[in-house]
Design an enzyme around this catalytic site. Sequence first.
Site: not given
Ligand code: 5GP
Ligand code: MG
Length: 181
Positions: A102, A105, A155
């Site tokens: 999705d 981040d 989001v």
């Molecule tokens: P990363 O490991 O890249 O930091 O995180 C990825 C995961 O963090 C995404 O798959 C998602 O589940 C969660 N995430 C990152 N940004 C958002 C956001 O704005 N809203 C939500 N609900 N989940 C997020």
């Molecule tokens: Mg996720």
Amino acid sequence: MPHPNYAIDEMISAKSIAARIEELAREIRTEFADTDKLVVVGLLRGSFVFIADLVRELDLAVEVDFLEASSYGDGMESTREVRILKDLRGQIEGRDVLIVEDIVDTGHTLAHVTKFLGSRKPARMKTIALLDKPARREVDFKASYIGFEIPDEFVVGYGIDFAQRNRNLPFIGKVRFIDES
Ligand code: 5GP
Ligand code: MG
Ligand code: MG
């Protein structure tokens, strides 16, 4: 049930998402045109709406599988330590794989998942994320395909939750907290 003290402002409409998925599907179809059967791996749970729409635009032979990695829990901050909670059902050695996420981040999740699945020696492995927040990156990770770059906002919608709500919104919205003081 107390009324949640936040509102959701639309950021990306359902129509824009559908149009972008058509474009992405065209690129993926070209890239994997020679593949016998593409393994499309959705990361649970946030990608479930995106993967459903994406595979229906692909017009390729696909196998759909799912992987679950630990994430935010019900909070808004990444734990940074990624664990695999549910592994694939199928084999990917020597096969072409597309990982569907999705949001990228901090980058920790996809960096870990691509390393984890890459060790099984797929023939080709690409990643697609509907959303990318480049400003938040903590590890060097770049998805092969991105739907939309967005600013550093929390989001929801289109599969993405806040404390297990709002996954069923048809659009991507930004959470705006309402000060009740
Ligand atoms: P990363 O490991 O890249 O930091 O995180 C990825 C995961 O963090 C995404 O798959 C998602 O589940 C969660 N995430 C990152 N940004 C958002 C956001 O704005 N809203 C939500 N609900 N989940 C997020
Ligand atoms: Mg996720
Ligand atoms: Mg979540």
